[in-house]
Every structure is written in structure tokens, then in C-alpha cells.
Design a protein around this motif. Structure first.
Motif, PDB file in Angstrom:
ATOM      1  N   PRO A  96     -13.508 139.026 -19.168  1.00  0.00           N
ATOM      2  CA  PRO A  96     -14.774 139.285 -19.868  1.00  0.00           C
ATOM      3  C   PRO A  96     -14.652 140.310 -20.997  1.00  0.00           C
ATOM      4  O   PRO A  96     -15.476 141.200 -21.131  1.00  0.00           O
ATOM      5  CB  PRO A  96     -15.678 139.789 -18.745  1.00  0.00           C
TER       6      PRO A  96
ATOM      7  N   LYS B 255     -18.887 136.270 -30.725  1.00  0.00           N
ATOM      8  CA  LYS B 255     -20.187 136.928 -30.616  1.00  0.00           C
ATOM      9  C   LYS B 255     -20.151 138.346 -31.166  1.00  0.00           C
ATOM     10  O   LYS B 255     -21.178 138.898 -31.526  1.00  0.00           O
ATOM     11  CB  LYS B 255     -20.637 137.007 -29.150  1.00  0.00           C
TER      12      LYS B 255
ATOM     13  N   ALA C 233     -13.526 140.711 -25.336  1.00  0.00           N
ATOM     14  CA  ALA C 233     -13.313 139.946 -26.569  1.00  0.00           C
ATOM     15  C   ALA C 233     -11.822 139.753 -26.830  1.00  0.00           C
ATOM     16  O   ALA C 233     -11.386 138.677 -27.228  1.00  0.00           O
ATOM     17  CB  ALA C 233     -13.987 140.641 -27.745  1.00  0.00           C
TER      18      ALA C 233
ATOM     19  N   SER D  14     -20.291 143.551 -29.434  1.00  0.00           N
ATOM     20  CA  SER D  14     -21.102 142.379 -29.124  1.00  0.00           C
ATOM     21  C   SER D  14     -22.555 142.813 -28.961  1.00  0.00           C
ATOM     22  O   SER D  14     -22.862 144.014 -28.928  1.00  0.00           O
ATOM     23  CB  SER D  14     -20.611 141.729 -27.825  1.00  0.00           C
TER      24      SER D  14
ATOM     25  N   LEU E  94     -16.487 135.377 -26.512  1.00  0.00           N
ATOM     26  CA  LEU E  94     -16.919 136.760 -26.716  1.00  0.00           C
ATOM     27  C   LEU E  94     -16.495 137.290 -28.077  1.00  0.00           C
ATOM     28  O   LEU E  94     -17.229 138.045 -28.712  1.00  0.00           O
ATOM     29  CB  LEU E  94     -16.364 137.656 -25.612  1.00  0.00           C
TER      30      LEU E  94
END
Length: 169
Positions: free
Chosen positions: A5, A146, A7, A152, A143
Motif C-alpha cells: 500500500p 493518484k 506509491a 496522495s 497509488l
């Protein structure tokens, strides 16, 4: 396993086996004394504890970073790091070849490129890329795309909540 989880993250998060930087680190982590360094073989900082159980003489790992003779990771036609299969004897897979501290590896012409650590398969939303300086890293494409300016939308909300808690604007 799904993508992490984050980027971006280091390639070590994909390693199938731990890599040990020193002989002492290997011994401390495994309780096994590393074999003497063999300057006639490439450096190898990982080991597969199940390799000797293989009925075959060689073990194939499907994913490993491909390196040029100078030790730099290879890039494909799109500028992305190249993965290749790694074929290694089961005996070699089952042990390490870590040089002692202070050994001048460039002075040993037969060592060659270090044997790459096998990687798990990439998830559909993971992609290898070159970070600044040419090191290989992993993108979580969902991610990463985003993120705006390194943060993010979730990061921004968290930062606002922290600022509110600290009464900082």
C-alpha cells in the motif's frame, strides 16, 4: 500477495529470500556460519533453504533483475528494468558466498556480477522502474498515479488532521 500500500517501494520488498550484507548479518539471522568466501565464484548474498530438497541438479527462479557485465541493471526498449529467469545449481542456491569485510572486490577479476536475488512475480498493479541514480524500485501504479506532487489525497487528509490536532494551519 498483493501490491504493497505504498506509491513506491524498494526492490527488496519483492525478494523471495532475505539478502545479507555481511557474513556477520547472515550468521546472526540464520545461526549458520557462512562458508568461506570463494573468490572464484560470484558474490551471492541470499540462500534458498529448500534448494537441496530439489530432485533436480539446477533450480530455476522465474524472476530476477537482469544485470550487464558491469553490474548495472539492464533496461528494455521502453527504459524499464529487465526481468529474466535465473538458473542456478541447487548447491549454489542453498548457500551464500559473502566476502569478508574489507576485501577489495574490484581487485578480484573472477568474481563477476553478484547473483541477483530471485523475486516474486509482480502483481498486475506493480511495475519496475529506475529511480534517480539508476537503482531499481517498484511502483504501485494505482497509488502512484493518484499521488500529486509526492502526496496522495489520503496523505493530504492525514496531514490536515495532524495539523488540526496540533492547532497548526
Amino acid at each position: 500477495m498483493s501490491a504493497l500500500p505504498y506509491a513506491t517501494y524498494g526492490i527488496a520488498k519483492l525478494y523471495l529470500f532475505p539478502a545479507y550484507q555481511t557474513r556477520e548479518a547472515f550468521q546472526q539471522a540464520t545461526g549458520i556460519e557462512p562458508p568461506p568466501f570463494d573468490s572464484q565464484k560470484p558474490v551471492k548474498s541470499w540462500f534458498d533453504p529448500q534448494a537441496l530438497a530439489s530432485p533436480r541438479r539446477n533450480v530455476i527462479y522465474e524472476n530476477a533483475i537482469a544485470y550487464a557485465d558491469n553490474g548495472a541493471p539492464l533496461a528494455d526498449s521502453n527504459g524499464k528494468p529487465v526481468l529474466e529467469s535465473l538458473l542456478i545449481t541447487r548447491e549454489s542456491a542453498a548457500t551464500v558466498n559473502i566476502p569478508p569485510k574489507g576485501l577489495d572486490l574490484p581487485s578480484i577479476p573472477t568474481v563477476g556480477v553478484e547473483i541477483a536475488v530471485p523475486l516474486r512475480a509482480l502483481e498486475p498493479n506493480e511495475e519496475l522502474y529506475f529511480q534517480w541514480g539508476g537503482s531499481v524500485a517498484v511502483k504501485n501504479t494505482e497509488l502512484f498515479n493518484k499521488a500529486e506532487g509526492g502526496f496522495s489525497a489520503e496523505d493530504r487528509l492525514l496531514l490536515r488532521a495532524i495539523a488540526a490536532k496540533l492547532a497548526v494551519s
